[in-house]
Design a protein around this motif. Structure first.
Motif, PDB file in Angstrom:
ATOM      1  N   GLY A 156       3.629  -5.149  13.206  1.00 13.88           N
ATOM      2  CA  GLY A 156       4.748  -6.081  13.258  1.00 13.88           C
ATOM      3  C   GLY A 156       4.339  -7.535  13.142  1.00 13.88           C
ATOM      4  O   GLY A 156       5.192  -8.433  13.275  1.00 13.88           O
ATOM      5  N   HIS A 159       6.225  -9.172   8.937  1.00 18.08           N
ATOM      6  CA  HIS A 159       7.565  -8.574   9.033  1.00 18.08           C
ATOM      7  C   HIS A 159       7.831  -7.634   7.867  1.00 18.08           C
ATOM      8  O   HIS A 159       8.328  -6.518   8.043  1.00 18.08           O
ATOM      9  N   SER A 160       7.487  -8.074   6.657  1.00 22.63           N
ATOM     10  CA  SER A 160       7.751  -7.283   5.460  1.00 22.63           C
ATOM     11  C   SER A 160       6.844  -7.749   4.339  1.00 22.63           C
ATOM     12  O   SER A 160       6.540  -8.944   4.235  1.00 22.63           O
ATOM     13  N   ASP A 163       8.212 -10.463   2.109  1.00 24.57           N
ATOM     14  CA  ASP A 163       8.110 -11.877   2.462  1.00 24.57           C
ATOM     15  C   ASP A 163       7.213 -12.586   1.451  1.00 24.57           C
ATOM     16  O   ASP A 163       6.317 -11.980   0.852  1.00 24.57           O
ATOM     17  N   TYR A 168       3.656 -17.037   5.848  1.00 21.93           N
ATOM     18  CA  TYR A 168       2.550 -16.964   6.790  1.00 21.93           C
ATOM     19  C   TYR A 168       1.480 -18.026   6.527  1.00 21.93           C
ATOM     20  O   TYR A 168       0.586 -18.216   7.352  1.00 21.93           O
TER      21      TYR A 168
END
Length: 420
Positions: A156, A159-160, A163, A168
């Motif tokens: 986690g 997130h995906s 993205d 990040y």
């Protein structure tokens, strides 16, 4: 007095290797040109590592030539049993029937190891290399980087994969790579205009020069033009993996080295510490290459992947995420074997930083220039590790057809147990 059962695994492996090599009269290709008379020395300077007389010693001693971080071995190394009798592997190449020993005399392989059902059934070394030496991964490191990202997704911390990289890595906001979805960086499909053909003037050379002079972030921001929309076309470019290394650090708050050590390297039961080369300027890992490990620890990594991320009933990596990386059916059609175009061939496909092989069931490979590879067949619980010092980066352009004959060898290994 200690019995052989009390010996550490690596010591027993070295004794077996010494016995095997003392009985062997195999002559490896180009021994004199590669520095046999001088015991295959490593290069005095990093810039000389690919020169013929230094490449053997450098590819098994890279962490003595450049700054690096260390991935400690596991407190509980995974035991790899060695078969009492080696399996005699045969393969066909260009109309000839050949053996593994023939292969070691024909191609510039430094090591070949075959692991079946967790047992070492064949192991060979050329050029006075041995099981204690850490071998350079080259681009096999790309798959290790992707495994770390998949673990961060599982936890986690990412997130995906839909993205953007800049989610990040704020320093990449507004840049081409920064605004590319992580999944498309993983698939080598950023759409960036980028040529990686291993010449001294290609985009890879320019990117790496910028990494050394200005750092990875500056190098990533220097790529500004798209040739395609992202996600549409495979275009192999190590720069994308360097960006993924930044994403991993931004998402986890840990270095790539530390995160892989904690989440993958130690849990898989590595017997010997590994190292990862660092860019001296910003101390970031060379995510696109520069990982160093023993052949047997590469086999342990392959064994983890052959078991879909589990060891001894314990999940180290998510099976679903590994399938996303390695299952051709989960990739867009344009990235599957038989459909993806790369260097004039549609033989292989590409998952998430992983090469996909054709055949009756899922097979895949970690691959690096100059002949490095880990082939994995999960259905057969079969792994083949191959390290080499090819005459050129691609392995085939020299006329020795290293990549093609290595593939034929793996097909022969598979044929020992099942149809391709």
């Amino acid at each position: 007095m200690k019995t052989s059962a009390d010996m550490p695994t690596l010591r027993k492996c070295l004794l077996a290797w010494a016995c095997m090599t003392s009985l062997s009269s195999i002559a490896a290709p180009d021994e004199d040109a590669l520095g046999k008379a001088n015991a295959y020395p490593a290069a005095p300077k990093l810039i000389q590592t690919h020169q013929e007389r230094y490449i053997v010693g450098s590819f098994s001693g890279m962490d003595s030539l450049s700054p690096h971080c260390t991935l400690p071995a596991s407190d509980k190394p995974l035991a790899l049993r060695t078969a009492e009798a080696e399996t005699n592997f045969h393969y066909r190449f260009k109309g000839q029937a050949l053996t593994l020993d023939d292969y070691m005399q024909r191609q510039r392989a430094t090591a070949v190891l075959v692991l079946k059902d967790g047992v070492v059934v064949a192991e060979r070394y050329n050029y006075a290399r041995n099981p204690s030496m850490r071998m350079l991964s080259n681009s096999m490191a790309k798959t290790i980087t992707a495994l770390a990202l998949s673990k961060a997704l599982e936890e986690g911390l990412i997130h995906s994969f839909d993205d953007s990289a800049a989610t990040y890595v704020p320093a990449l906001k507004g840049s081409l790579y920064g605004e590319t979805r992580i999944v498309n960086l993983l698939r080598m499909a950023s759409g960036a205009r980028y040529v990686e053909d291993y010449t001294q003037q290609d985009d890879r050379a320019r990117f790496n020069a910028t990494v050394r002079k200005e750092g990875v972030v500056a190098a990533a921001r220097s790529i500004t033009e798209r040739a395609d929309a992202e996600g549409e076309r495979f275009n192999y470019a190590g720069a994308q993996t360097q960006v993924l290394g930044l994403v991993l650090q931004g998402a986890t708050g840990k270095t790539l080295c530390n995160y892989v050590a904690e989440k993958i390297w130690q849990p898989l039961g590595a017997e010997v510490k590994a190292t990862w080369q660092l860019n001296p300027l910003d101390q970031l890992e060379l995510a696109q290459g520069g990982f160093n490990a023993t052949v047997r620890d590469y086999a342990r990594l392959g064994w983890l992947l052959a078991n879909d991320g589990s060891l001894n009933g314990r999940a180290v990596l998510s099976r679903e995420h590994l399938l996303d990386m390695t299952d051709a059916a989960r990739q867009p059609l344009a990235f599957r074997p038989g459909h993806m175009q790369y260097k004039g061939s549609s033989y292989a496909g590409y998952g998430l930083q992983t090469w996909l092989l054709p055949g009756t069931h899922r097979r895949f490979a970690l691959q690096g220039v100059y002949g490095q590879a880990i082939f994995v067949d999960p259905e057969l619980k079969l792994v083949m590790v191959h390290t080499a010092v090819g005459k050129d980066a691609s392995g085939d352009a020299s006329g020795n057809h290293l990549g093609a004959e290595r593939d034929a060898l793996f097909r022969g290994v598979v044929a020992q147990y099942d149809a391709w």
